[in-house]
Design a protein around this motif. Structure first.
Motif, PDB file in Angstrom:
ATOM      1  N   TRP A  94       1.744   4.059   6.003  1.00 63.52           N
ATOM      2  CA  TRP A  94       0.999   2.972   5.358  1.00 63.52           C
ATOM      3  C   TRP A  94       1.511   1.600   5.809  1.00 63.52           C
ATOM      4  O   TRP A  94       0.730   0.660   5.947  1.00 63.52           O
ATOM      5  CB  TRP A  94       1.054   3.090   3.832  1.00 63.52           C
ATOM      6  N   GLU A  95       2.807   1.502   6.051  1.00 61.45           N
ATOM      7  CA  GLU A  95       3.361   0.222   6.495  1.00 61.45           C
ATOM      8  C   GLU A  95       2.864  -0.143   7.891  1.00 61.45           C
ATOM      9  O   GLU A  95       2.476  -1.285   8.151  1.00 61.45           O
ATOM     10  CB  GLU A  95       4.885   0.283   6.475  1.00 61.45           C
ATOM     11  N   LEU A  96       2.891   0.828   8.804  1.00 61.13           N
ATOM     12  CA  LEU A  96       2.463   0.563  10.168  1.00 61.13           C
ATOM     13  C   LEU A  96       0.968   0.277  10.252  1.00 61.13           C
ATOM     14  O   LEU A  96       0.514  -0.510  11.088  1.00 61.13           O
ATOM     15  CB  LEU A  96       2.814   1.750  11.063  1.00 61.13           C
ATOM     16  N   GLN A  97       0.200   0.901   9.369  1.00 63.01           N
ATOM     17  CA  GLN A  97      -1.245   0.710   9.386  1.00 63.01           C
ATOM     18  C   GLN A  97      -1.694  -0.509   8.581  1.00 63.01           C
ATOM     19  O   GLN A  97      -2.538  -1.278   9.035  1.00 63.01           O
ATOM     20  CB  GLN A  97      -1.929   1.961   8.815  1.00 63.01           C
ATOM     21  N   HIS A  98      -1.135  -0.678   7.385  1.00 61.28           N
ATOM     22  CA  HIS A  98      -1.654  -1.688   6.461  1.00 61.28           C
ATOM     23  C   HIS A  98      -0.559  -2.518   5.796  1.00 61.28           C
ATOM     24  O   HIS A  98      -0.833  -3.236   4.837  1.00 61.28           O
ATOM     25  CB  HIS A  98      -2.481  -1.012   5.364  1.00 61.28           C
ATOM     26  N   GLY A  99       0.665  -2.441   6.291  1.00 54.38           N
ATOM     27  CA  GLY A  99       1.792  -3.026   5.572  1.00 54.38           C
ATOM     28  C   GLY A  99       1.906  -4.527   5.613  1.00 54.38           C
ATOM     29  O   GLY A  99       2.511  -5.130   4.723  1.00 54.38           O
ATOM     30  N   PHE A 100       1.346  -5.148   6.661  1.00 57.60           N
ATOM     31  CA  PHE A 100       1.474  -6.596   6.765  1.00 57.60           C
ATOM     32  C   PHE A 100       0.756  -7.274   5.604  1.00 57.60           C
ATOM     33  O   PHE A 100      -0.420  -7.048   5.353  1.00 57.60           O
ATOM     34  CB  PHE A 100       0.905  -7.089   8.099  1.00 57.60           C
ATOM     35  N   ALA A 101       1.494  -8.113   4.872  1.00 59.57           N
ATOM     36  CA  ALA A 101       0.920  -8.843   3.737  1.00 59.57           C
ATOM     37  C   ALA A 101       1.201 -10.326   3.924  1.00 59.57           C
ATOM     38  O   ALA A 101       2.245 -10.723   4.437  1.00 59.57           O
ATOM     39  CB  ALA A 101       1.527  -8.352   2.426  1.00 59.57           C
ATOM     40  N   THR A 102       0.264 -11.167   3.491  1.00 66.73           N
ATOM     41  CA  THR A 102       0.429 -12.604   3.682  1.00 66.73           C
ATOM     42  C   THR A 102       1.328 -13.223   2.623  1.00 66.73           C
ATOM     43  O   THR A 102       1.851 -14.311   2.812  1.00 66.73           O
ATOM     44  CB  THR A 102      -0.936 -13.307   3.646  1.00 66.73           C
ATOM     45  N   ARG A 117      -2.324  -1.221  -0.714  1.00 68.30           N
ATOM     46  CA  ARG A 117      -2.258  -0.884   0.710  1.00 68.30           C
ATOM     47  C   ARG A 117      -1.971   0.599   0.907  1.00 68.30           C
ATOM     48  O   ARG A 117      -2.478   1.223   1.849  1.00 68.30           O
ATOM     49  CB  ARG A 117      -1.198  -1.745   1.395  1.00 68.30           C
ATOM     50  N   VAL A 118      -1.170   1.193   0.024  1.00 72.18           N
ATOM     51  CA  VAL A 118      -0.934   2.634   0.065  1.00 72.18           C
ATOM     52  C   VAL A 118      -2.216   3.365  -0.312  1.00 72.18           C
ATOM     53  O   VAL A 118      -2.575   4.387   0.303  1.00 72.18           O
ATOM     54  CB  VAL A 118       0.218   3.027  -0.882  1.00 72.18           C
ATOM     55  N   SER A 121      -4.455   3.323   2.613  1.00 73.59           N
ATOM     56  CA  SER A 121      -3.985   4.294   3.592  1.00 73.59           C
ATOM     57  C   SER A 121      -4.404   5.702   3.200  1.00 73.59           C
ATOM     58  O   SER A 121      -4.869   6.485   4.043  1.00 73.59           O
ATOM     59  CB  SER A 121      -2.458   4.211   3.728  1.00 73.59           C
ATOM     60  N   ASP A 122      -4.255   6.043   1.923  1.00 74.64           N
ATOM     61  CA  ASP A 122      -4.666   7.367   1.443  1.00 74.64           C
ATOM     62  C   ASP A 122      -6.161   7.590   1.664  1.00 74.64           C
ATOM     63  O   ASP A 122      -6.586   8.669   2.094  1.00 74.64           O
ATOM     64  CB  ASP A 122      -4.343   7.521  -0.047  1.00 74.64           C
ATOM     65  N   ASP A 123      -6.937   6.566   1.371  1.00 76.26           N
ATOM     66  CA  ASP A 123      -8.395   6.680   1.554  1.00 76.26           C
ATOM     67  C   ASP A 123      -8.752   6.884   3.025  1.00 76.26           C
ATOM     68  O   ASP A 123      -9.639   7.691   3.355  1.00 76.26           O
ATOM     69  CB  ASP A 123      -9.097   5.425   1.027  1.00 76.26           C
ATOM     70  N   MET A 124      -8.066   6.167   3.899  1.00 77.09           N
ATOM     71  CA  MET A 124      -8.336   6.304   5.330  1.00 77.09           C
ATOM     72  C   MET A 124      -7.947   7.688   5.837  1.00 77.09           C
ATOM     73  O   MET A 124      -8.624   8.267   6.690  1.00 77.09           O
ATOM     74  CB  MET A 124      -7.583   5.222   6.110  1.00 77.09           C
ATOM     75  N   THR A 137      -3.212  20.788  10.836  1.00 76.71           N
ATOM     76  CA  THR A 137      -2.514  21.977  11.334  1.00 76.71           C
ATOM     77  C   THR A 137      -1.628  21.643  12.519  1.00 76.71           C
ATOM     78  O   THR A 137      -0.625  22.311  12.764  1.00 76.71           O
ATOM     79  CB  THR A 137      -3.521  23.067  11.749  1.00 76.71           C
ATOM     80  N   ALA A 138      -2.019  20.605  13.282  1.00 74.53           N
ATOM     81  CA  ALA A 138      -1.261  20.221  14.480  1.00 74.53           C
ATOM     82  C   ALA A 138      -0.355  19.029  14.241  1.00 74.53           C
ATOM     83  O   ALA A 138       0.733  18.940  14.819  1.00 74.53           O
ATOM     84  CB  ALA A 138      -2.220  19.914  15.629  1.00 74.53           C
ATOM     85  N   HIS A 139      -0.807  18.099  13.391  1.00 77.41           N
ATOM     86  CA  HIS A 139      -0.016  16.884  13.151  1.00 77.41           C
ATOM     87  C   HIS A 139      -0.374  16.344  11.774  1.00 77.41           C
ATOM     88  O   HIS A 139      -1.363  15.626  11.624  1.00 77.41           O
ATOM     89  CB  HIS A 139      -0.293  15.842  14.237  1.00 77.41           C
ATOM     90  N   ASP A 140       0.427  16.680  10.800  1.00 78.00           N
ATOM     91  CA  ASP A 140       0.150  16.278   9.426  1.00 78.00           C
ATOM     92  C   ASP A 140       0.616  14.842   9.195  1.00 78.00           C
ATOM     93  O   ASP A 140       1.717  14.464   9.596  1.00 78.00           O
ATOM     94  CB  ASP A 140       0.872  17.225   8.462  1.00 78.00           C
ATOM     95  N   ILE A 141      -0.223  14.036   8.573  1.00 79.20           N
ATOM     96  CA  ILE A 141       0.091  12.627   8.320  1.00 79.20           C
ATOM     97  C   ILE A 141      -0.028  12.346   6.832  1.00 79.20           C
ATOM     98  O   ILE A 141      -1.017  12.715   6.202  1.00 79.20           O
ATOM     99  CB  ILE A 141      -0.872  11.692   9.090  1.00 79.20           C
ATOM    100  N   LYS A 142       0.976  11.685   6.278  1.00 82.74           N
ATOM    101  CA  LYS A 142       0.946  11.280   4.878  1.00 82.74           C
ATOM    102  C   LYS A 142       1.347   9.807   4.775  1.00 82.74           C
ATOM    103  O   LYS A 142       2.219   9.339   5.506  1.00 82.74           O
ATOM    104  CB  LYS A 142       1.885  12.149   4.038  1.00 82.74           C
ATOM    105  N   SER A 143       0.719   9.104   3.865  1.00 81.61           N
ATOM    106  CA  SER A 143       0.914   7.657   3.753  1.00 81.61           C
ATOM    107  C   SER A 143       2.369   7.266   3.561  1.00 81.61           C
ATOM    108  O   SER A 143       2.849   6.290   4.145  1.00 81.61           O
ATOM    109  CB  SER A 143       0.083   7.099   2.593  1.00 81.61           C
ATOM    110  N   LEU A 144       3.084   7.999   2.714  1.00 76.52           N
ATOM    111  CA  LEU A 144       4.444   7.618   2.346  1.00 76.52           C
ATOM    112  C   LEU A 144       5.512   8.256   3.226  1.00 76.52           C
ATOM    113  O   LEU A 144       6.703   8.133   2.942  1.00 76.52           O
ATOM    114  CB  LEU A 144       4.696   7.967   0.874  1.00 76.52           C
ATOM    115  N   GLU A 145       5.109   8.924   4.305  1.00 74.35           N
ATOM    116  CA  GLU A 145       6.061   9.507   5.239  1.00 74.35           C
ATOM    117  C   GLU A 145       6.104   8.694   6.532  1.00 74.35           C
ATOM    118  O   GLU A 145       5.147   8.002   6.875  1.00 74.35           O
ATOM    119  CB  GLU A 145       5.692  10.960   5.552  1.00 74.35           C
ATOM    120  N   VAL A 146       7.213   8.786   7.237  1.00 78.23           N
ATOM    121  CA  VAL A 146       7.359   8.054   8.495  1.00 78.23           C
ATOM    122  C   VAL A 146       6.293   8.504   9.485  1.00 78.23           C
ATOM    123  O   VAL A 146       5.821   9.641   9.441  1.00 78.23           O
ATOM    124  CB  VAL A 146       8.759   8.261   9.107  1.00 78.23           C
ATOM    125  N   ASP A 147       5.937   7.596  10.369  1.00 77.27           N
ATOM    126  CA  ASP A 147       4.918   7.926  11.369  1.00 77.27           C
ATOM    127  C   ASP A 147       5.289   7.301  12.709  1.00 77.27           C
ATOM    128  O   ASP A 147       6.245   6.533  12.819  1.00 77.27           O
ATOM    129  CB  ASP A 147       3.544   7.435  10.914  1.00 77.27           C
TER     130      ASP A 147
END
Length: 389
Positions: A94-102, A117-118, A121-124, A137-147
């Protein structure tokens, strides 16, 4: 099609007072990207972020450790495990995708499930699951995990998407070849500075007595292996952890990932020849740089997939000792808990099996030996049993 100039003008208006977009390299890649696919962010998040957070420019990123090497070598699992170290800094999806805040100081909900923002990320990710239901099955992605770091690169050159889909992004790929990516890494470094700076502010807001004590930052992306010289130019204190695996497992797994991921932006069914080509091309670039890594002048260490799976904690301790890092008792405790969770997950069959084979993608044993035989001999790659996993 919008012009690059019109996009830059619009982005400058959104940023407030941005005038430096990155020079000639930005113009070249921006125009190539426009011809390949419409884009609106154009690789300036790092610069925009620093305009809103000028104090972050002096933030020192804790010594970076980059997990590199071929894809499908256990690097995602390793990344998640290393991120468990209390001494490690890291960036989540979530940080890499949407973390930047003004805002200067993030709110109390920063980085929690209450953070909008989290939630975004979950919605996306839910949308991604609808588009590519097999991806987990090949690459699991979760908002609160490192990416992977490429999530922070998506603004401009889209290296992962373009490298794995050379038929769709031919102009961008042409520019990638033999061109310096220093400007891309410099932009990423600035973005990381701001994201980590925001995280520190959030921690201090929650606890005024908080003292920043992170010793290193863990990053991961196989695509770094194509640009090791440029990575080190921007991160001269980087330490590189190369993951290795039997190429008879790596290539078909990589092909399968490419085939699955294609559904995120195209309904077109890829031919087997095209899938194989899109897998072999970037691995050839990676292979060249792996062979030349000793010229980089930075610490590097190797980790075999079989060692990681058979003796996870011991293999991490060995790698850290070679990199000059310490594995604390607290880190070992977190690793042990992670191993227990893995056992429970495997026992419960909670994850659908990712299946693939050499034959499925028309890759012969002779081709593996021809292209990767020298590499496997040099690094003592351990052959795995021929079974579908």
């Amino acid at each position: 099609m919008p012009t690059l100039e019109s996009i830059m003008e619009r982005a400058s208006g959104k940023a407030g007072r941005l005038t430096d977009f990155g020079g000639r390299e930005f113009i070249q890649f921006g125009r190539a990207a426009l011809e390949d696919i419409f884009s609106s962010d154009m690789g300036i998040r790092g610069k925009i972020a620093l305009l809103h957070h000028p104090d972050a420019a002096s933030f020192e990123i804790p010594d970076p450790v980059f997990i590199v090497g071929f894809p499908r070598t256990g690097s995602t699992r390793l990344h998640k495990l290393l991120a468990l170290d209390p001494a490690a800094e890291k960036l989540t999806h979530w940080e890499l995708q949407h973390g930047f805040a003004t805002e200067t100081v993030p709110g109390d909900d920063y980085g929690t499930e209450r953070d909008p923002r989290v939630q975004l990320s979950d919605d996306m990710l839910k949308l991604l699951d609808l588009l590519t239901p097999k991806l987990h099955t090949a690459h699991d992605i979760k908002s609160l995990e490192v990416d992977e770091c490429y999530q922070g690169f998506l603004d401009l050159t889209m290296p992962t998407i373009s490298h794995l889909n050379g038929d769709v992004f031919p102009r961008t790929i042409a520019l990638h070849k033999d061109r310096s990516m220093v400007f891309l890494y410099d932009n990423y470094r600035k973005l990381v500075q701001v994201l980590l700076h925001q995280k520190v502010l959030a921690r201090k807001a929650a606890d005024p007595t908080y003292v920043y004590n992170k010793k290193y930052t863990v990053f991961k992306c196989p695509l770094h292996t194509i640009y090791l010289k440029d990575l080190v130019a921007v991160f001269p204190n980087a330490r590189l952890l190369f993951t290795h695996r039997d190429m008879r497992r790596v290539l078909p797994s990589f092909c399968s990932l490419i085939e699955i991921a294609r559904a995120t932006f195209s309904d077109e069914v890829m031919s087997i020849d095209l899938i194989r080509q899109n897998a072999m091309s970037p691995t050839a670039e990676m292979l060249r740089n792996i062979k030349e890594r000793d010229s980089l002048g930075v610490k590097n260490v190797d980790l075999q997939y079989t060692d990681q799976m058979k003796n996870t904690i011991g293999s991490i301790q060995k790698c850290y000792a070679e990199l000059g890092l310490t594995v604390s008792e607290e880190f070992v405790f977190e690793l042990e808990k992670a191993m227990e969770r893995e056992k429970l997950t495997r026992g419960g069959n909670q994850k659908t099996l990712h299946t693939y084979s050499l034959e499925q993608y028309g890759i012969s044993e002779e081709r593996i030996v021809e292209v990767y035989g020298e590499y496997e001999c040099k690094f003592g790659i351990i052959a795995e049993q021929r079974r579908i996993v």
